[in-house]
Structure formats: structure tokens, C-alpha cells
Enzyme design. Sequence first.
Site, short mmCIF file in Angstrom:
data_model
loop_
_atom_site.label_atom_id
_atom_site.label_comp_id
_atom_site.label_asym_id
_atom_site.label_seq_id
_atom_site.Cartn_x
_atom_site.Cartn_y
_atom_site.Cartn_z
N PRO A 82 11.45 3.57 -19.24
CA PRO A 82 12.89 3.38 -19.00
C PRO A 82 13.27 3.81 -17.58
CG PRO A 82 12.52 4.66 -21.01
CD PRO A 82 11.19 4.49 -20.36
N GLY A 83 14.20 3.08 -17.01
CA GLY A 83 14.73 3.49 -15.71
C GLY A 83 13.90 3.10 -14.52
N THR A 84 12.87 2.27 -14.72
CA THR A 84 12.02 1.89 -13.59
C THR A 84 12.55 0.65 -12.87
OG1 THR A 84 10.63 0.82 -15.23
CG2 THR A 84 9.84 2.90 -14.31
N GLY A 85 13.61 0.04 -13.43
CA GLY A 85 14.21 -1.08 -12.72
C GLY A 85 13.94 -2.44 -13.33
N LYS A 86 13.64 -2.48 -14.61
CA LYS A 86 13.33 -3.77 -15.25
C LYS A 86 14.57 -4.66 -15.28
CE LYS A 86 11.72 -1.67 -18.93
NZ LYS A 86 11.77 -0.28 -18.42
N GLU B 256 8.48 33.16 -19.26
CA GLU B 256 8.39 32.34 -18.05
C GLU B 256 7.38 32.92 -17.07
OE1 GLU B 256 9.56 29.45 -17.95
OE2 GLU B 256 10.68 29.70 -19.81
N HIS C 148 3.86 31.99 -17.95
CA HIS C 148 3.45 30.69 -17.39
C HIS C 148 3.07 30.85 -15.92
CE1 HIS C 148 4.68 28.32 -20.78
NE2 HIS C 148 5.98 28.57 -20.65
#
Length: 496
Positions: free
Chosen positions: A74-78, A295, A298
Site C-alpha cells: 500500500p502507498g507505493t503509488g499504484k 527499551e 534492546h
Amino acid sequence: MMRRFQQQSGFMTIGKNKAKIYVDDEVSVRFDDAAGVDEAKQELEEVINFLKEPQRYTRLGGQIPRGTLLVGPPGTGKTLLAKAVAGESGVPFFSLSGSEFVEMFVGLGAARVRDLFKQAKEKAPCIIFIDELDALGKARGIGMAGGHDEREQTLNQLLVELDGFDANVGVILMAATNRPEILDPALMRPGRFDRQVLVDRPDKTGRVDILKIYLEKVATGTDIDPEKIAAMTAGMVGADLANLVNEAALLAVRRDKSCINMADVEEAVERVVAGLEKKNRLINSEEKEIVAYHELGHALVAMALPGTDPVRKVSIIPRGIAALGYTMQVPTEDRFLMRKTELENRIATLLGGRAAEALIFNDISTGAQNDLSRATDIARSMVKEYGMSERVGQVYFANQQRPAFLGAMGDAGGQYSDETAKTIDAEVRRIIENQYDVALTILKANRDLLVATVGRLLKDEVIKGDALIDLAKSVNLAKTMDDSTKTGVTQQKMAA
Ligand code: ADP
């Protein structure tokens, strides 16, 4: 009351459902509006040429591909690309979304499909674009028992229309999906959506180009460097980058500035990455301490392991709804290949949060859920897809969708015996446990540093910049590490 009803349910709009087919007679979008998708553009070039000069293709009796399926996250410009094809060729653009079809009353979906093709033929040459084709075109027989009647009817109607129309009329069909694997195979047969174009996440150069498009539209300071921003945004898609520039502009406005500076962009990156900053969200001090240890767990594990992405920031300022704190690791470059040790290190880093909690409090919290899920995903892929477990061997076992005609109900699972399934589970577990041990060993060796740094993190809420570099320098990486990876390897050999 009617108005409220309308807003809440969308029910009343059904009556005028034709309005949901969007027609854009003059599309202003051009290819230049999309960047970082050069290969897809090349593929689509031919469609444009056809729409511009259909005779050139039909003269030789050639058939133009009917359906083009744009595949990518999604959101890659299709949608943008599909629109640009219409814009470049100067033809009308019909669009609708697969998920809208499915919500409709029985019979309406099929009628709408018929309607759509009829309207489109009248306006040919033109483009029909179906977004979220997967919502509509899921393989029949998958999902709810007995299938989804309405969806199947609509899909069948779509197939009928696909077969019934002559592409040379000039109606070009385009569709987008991010889940091509669940589409009904019938949709992909020759003469239907027989051409697939991959619209992938942009690489660094692609991101630079996309950023330039959006930065050009706002007032930028001289310190703005698209290269640097691209380096901070690995993994982001075009929509994220557009959003990022917008966020930065809003931040600059809020600060009463006349242009956007790097500092605004940096803050915007954090916002986009981790959801909106919610400083005022209340968490009690006990929770805060747990989050701080988690945190830093990590962060210290990442710092102690060679070849992990550098830690850029550790924060206990809650962001968005789900994240109580976060440790930001930013890759220095785009990666296409990862070594086994790197994957293991990544798992260890993910487990570092829980390990720190266990080490300090002798108790664990629910805060590690997302870490565990990501670590398990990596471990599972190592065993099932990358052939990185000696016991399971160099075989590919990822779940494969069984073709619909075999009567698959949902995910048929990988094709392996129960015995293999057990071995896979055991191997995933072993990898996770080994890496948890690695994380715990590191944190034990750095316990004093961990405790001291937590004090500081609780006070400042964030550790970044020089303080972070100092911290990384004082981490005890040493041979605790080497030993534990070695034992990992030997254990594996013995098990094999
Ligand atoms: P998709 O259909 O793949 O989900 P969209 O085409 O709807 O994505 O993208 C949403 C928005 O994000 C676009 O309108 C555009 O503003 C921006 N965008 C996405 N990809 C790109 C790109 N490659 N170049 C420029 N802008 C992009």
C-alpha cells in the site's frame, strides 16, 4: 436524525450507488508526479502508446494486453500510476474500489460491474481502474464456509465482462492489489489480467526522487538535504514520504518559521515512524521504569552485537496508542541480502527488552508482545524459507496457497508431514531460545551500565546524540558475545 443515520452507516448512499463509480474526464496526474517506480513506468509506457494511437497496434492485427495488474505494498503509488496513464494518454479514468463492491446488497455488485463496463465502452478509449481487487477477487471457496455469495456473483460478472469485451475498443483495464497470492486464478488467465507490473517500495535513490517532488512544493531552508532524509527513511513508501514532508511543514508552521529545516524533518520522521508523540499520556512511574529497562535492553543488546543497525535514539516518551517507548535503529543503507548471523542478532535485539525485564525485576510484562511476534517471524522464515536450520535442511517450506480447484479452505499450510512440522516448531523455538540467552548474557555483562543508564533515561526521557555514542562505547561487547554465538553453533551441530 436522517442526516446522522446517513453519516454513520452510509446506508442511504446505496440508493445513489452509481455515484460510487468515479469518473475523471480530465486527469491532471502525469508520470512525472510519480517517482522511484521507473520499471513500472516503462511497462506502462506501452499502454499509453496504445491509448494514444490504437490504430498502430491494431493495424497489424495485434492484441493489446487487456488487463494490467499493479502489484505492490500500500502507498507505493499504484493508484497514482494508473491515473498517470490516463493523464498521459488524455483519456477518462473510471475508478472504483473492490471493497465497496463487497459491502453492497445482493445483486447490486454484479449490476454495478455491468454498469461500469457499459459506461466505459461509451467513453472509450478510457481506463477502468479497480483498486483493492483482492477484496473482490479472492479465490472462490476460500474464506467463510459456503463462500461469500455476493462477492462471488460480482466476481463472476467481472469475469464475464472481461471475456466479453474487445480490448481493441480501447477500454483498458487496470487493477491494484497488495495480495496477488489470494486472487482467484481465473482472474489471471490470458485475456484477463494477464500482465502484472510490480510497484515495489522505493530504494534510496527512488526515495530521493520522491522527496524532491514533495519538497519542491513547500518552502525549504538551505539545510534541507534529500539524500540525508532518504537515508533516514528506509522502508518508507511514497505515501509515507508525502506525509512526512507535510508533517514537517506543519511543524515549521507551528514554530512560526518561514521555511522547513532539517530539524523539522527529523522530528517528522519520528512522528511518521512511531505515531504521534503523546507527551501528555499518563503512565505511572512503575510502568515507566519497566519501559526504560525494556527499551535499554534492546539498545544495549544491539550495541553489543556486531553488524546490527546503529541505535539512533532511545525514548520512553509514549507514542501513539500501542508503543510505550521505543528504540530507534536506523539502517545505514538499504539491504537486499542478510546473513544468518545478522538475522540472529536481530532476534537477540528484539528479545533484549524482555531479557532486561527478567534480569532486573525477575518478572516479565506484556510489553514484549510485538517483539516476540517479530522475532518469531524472523526465526520462522529462517527455518522455513531460508534454509538456515541444519536440522530442517535447505528446503523451502513457506505456506503455499493451494489452487482453488483443489478445494482449499483458507490457508492450506505448507506441504510437509506432521513430523517436519514438529521439527520446524522445535527449530524455531531453539533459535529464539538461543538468541534469548545471547541477549541475557549481554545484559548480565552490562548490568551496572544498564542500571545507571536507566536512571538517566527516566530523568531525560530520551537518550540520543553524543550520550548515545558514549553509551555505545562503554558497552561490554567482548567475548561474552563470541562465546554465546559459538555455543549456539555447537548446539546446533550436535542437534543435527
Ligand atoms: P497505492 O494505490 O499504491 O496504495 P497511492 O497511489 O494511493 O498508493 O499513493 C498515495 C499517495 O502517496 C499518492 O497520491 C501520492 O501523493 C503519494 N505517492 C505514493 N507513491 C508515490 C510515488 N512513487 N511518487 C510520488 N508520490 C507517491
